[in-house]
Design a protein around this motif. Structure first.
Motif, PDB file in Angstrom:
ATOM      1  N   THR A  36       0.834  -1.202   0.000  1.00  0.00           N
ATOM      2  CA  THR A  36       0.000   0.000   0.000  1.00  0.00           C
ATOM      3  C   THR A  36       0.862   1.243   0.000  1.00  0.00           C
ATOM      4  OG1 THR A  36      -1.764  -1.138   1.196  1.00  0.00           O
ATOM      5  CG2 THR A  36      -1.784   1.252   1.294  1.00  0.00           C
TER       6      THR A  36
ATOM      7  N   SER B  46       0.155   5.759  -0.073  1.00  0.00           N
ATOM      8  CA  SER B  46      -0.852   6.804   0.050  1.00  0.00           C
ATOM      9  C   SER B  46      -0.183   8.159  -0.096  1.00  0.00           C
ATOM     10  CB  SER B  46      -1.527   6.694   1.426  1.00  0.00           C
ATOM     11  OG  SER B  46      -2.589   7.604   1.530  1.00  0.00           O
TER      12      SER B  46
ATOM     13  N   TRP C 174      -6.215  -4.662  -7.407  1.00  0.00           N
ATOM     14  CA  TRP C 174      -5.822  -3.292  -7.100  1.00  0.00           C
ATOM     15  C   TRP C 174      -7.012  -2.589  -6.456  1.00  0.00           C
ATOM     16  CZ3 TRP C 174      -1.021  -1.147  -7.993  1.00  0.00           C
ATOM     17  CH2 TRP C 174      -0.138  -1.916  -8.752  1.00  0.00           C
TER      18      TRP C 174
ATOM     19  N   THR D 235      -8.273   1.122  -4.939  1.00  0.00           N
ATOM     20  CA  THR D 235      -7.974   2.549  -4.914  1.00  0.00           C
ATOM     21  C   THR D 235      -8.990   3.248  -4.031  1.00  0.00           C
ATOM     22  OG1 THR D 235      -7.106   2.456  -7.162  1.00  0.00           O
ATOM     23  CG2 THR D 235      -7.684   4.635  -6.317  1.00  0.00           C
TER      24      THR D 235
ATOM     25  N   ILE E  79      -5.138   9.930  -1.916  1.00  0.00           N
ATOM     26  CA  ILE E  79      -5.287   8.725  -2.727  1.00  0.00           C
ATOM     27  C   ILE E  79      -4.443   7.620  -2.106  1.00  0.00           C
ATOM     28  CG2 ILE E  79      -4.874   7.662  -4.984  1.00  0.00           C
ATOM     29  CD1 ILE E  79      -5.458  10.384  -6.244  1.00  0.00           C
TER      30      ILE E  79
ATOM     31  N   VAL F 235      -3.509   3.516  -2.726  1.00  0.00           N
ATOM     32  CA  VAL F 235      -3.559   2.385  -3.654  1.00  0.00           C
ATOM     33  C   VAL F 235      -2.971   1.162  -2.945  1.00  0.00           C
ATOM     34  CG1 VAL F 235      -2.690   1.451  -5.842  1.00  0.00           C
ATOM     35  CG2 VAL F 235      -3.414   3.848  -5.702  1.00  0.00           C
TER      36      VAL F 235
ATOM     37  N   THR G 276       2.435   4.775  -8.783  1.00  0.00           N
ATOM     38  CA  THR G 276       1.032   4.847  -9.191  1.00  0.00           C
ATOM     39  C   THR G 276       0.315   5.949  -8.426  1.00  0.00           C
ATOM     40  OG1 THR G 276       1.008   2.502  -9.761  1.00  0.00           O
ATOM     41  CG2 THR G 276      -1.134   3.547  -9.373  1.00  0.00           C
ATOM     42  N   VAL G 277       0.508   6.007  -7.119  1.00  0.00           N
ATOM     43  CA  VAL G 277      -0.109   7.062  -6.301  1.00  0.00           C
ATOM     44  C   VAL G 277       0.394   8.429  -6.760  1.00  0.00           C
ATOM     45  CG1 VAL G 277      -0.204   8.079  -3.980  1.00  0.00           C
ATOM     46  CG2 VAL G 277      -0.562   5.625  -4.300  1.00  0.00           C
TER      47      VAL G 277
ATOM     48  N   GLU H 162      -1.169   9.420 -10.063  1.00  0.00           N
ATOM     49  CA  GLU H 162      -2.581   9.812  -9.914  1.00  0.00           C
ATOM     50  C   GLU H 162      -2.689  11.210  -9.314  1.00  0.00           C
ATOM     51  OE1 GLU H 162      -5.261   8.255 -11.126  1.00  0.00           O
ATOM     52  OE2 GLU H 162      -3.870   6.815 -11.979  1.00  0.00           O
TER      53      GLU H 162
END
Length: 155
Positions: free
Chosen positions: A4, A6, A90, A92, A111, A113, A139-140, A143
């Motif tokens: 995880t 964030s 996944w 979110t 966010i 993930v 990825t976080v 985004e």
């Protein structure tokens, strides 16, 4: 073993506008270049399929397209989606909060993930653990970096 990451970001927009830009599944997201085929009204329990690129109206998604579910839905506050892929899941979570008194300073967006492998060996997950942590973090960050594009596209 899940991984995880964030991250927060403040945007100058009203929380309701941020909600419409991020949580409502539109048929096509030009920012993400993904089409969504949603079953029914958007709320907790709604299922959807996502497909890379833009699907022509009325075109069914291809067999085997990733399937998702909205697992939490508190309008203008929180949306959580779970996307099921063959070797992984996944999740979110997008949380919105007014920044400043009554949102005078915009909206705080958080966010989170989570990646969870499905199947496979424990040894393989151990070997890939650090690389997966970097992927989830990127990825976080990606985004969060695309928030202004999502907000501009929703206008």
């Amino acid at each position: 073993m899940s991984t995880t990451a964030s991250g927060p970001r403040r945007v100058p927009d009203r929380r309701e506008d941020v909600w419409r830009a991020l949580a409502v599944l539109h048929p096509y997201c030009a920012v993400c270049e993904v089409s969504y085929v949603v079953s029914g009204p958007t709320r907790k329990g709604t299922t959807f399929v996502c497909v890379p690129g833009e699907l022509a109206e009325g075109t069914p998604p291809p067999a085997g397209a990733p399937k998702g579910t909205i697992v939490e839905w508190t309008p203008a506050r929180v949306v959580v989606t779970r996307l099921e892929l063959t070797p992984e899941t996944w999740t979110t979570r997008i949380e919105l909060a007014d920044a400043g008194k009554g949102g005078a300073d915009g909206t705080d967006v958080t966010i989170t993930v989570t990646h969870e492998p499905v199947g496979g060996s424990a040894l393989m997950r151990f070997v890939q653990r650090k690389a997966m942590a970097r992927l989830v973090r990127r990825t976080v960050d990606s985004e969060l970096d695309r928030l202004p594009e999502h907000l501009a596209a929703a206008v």
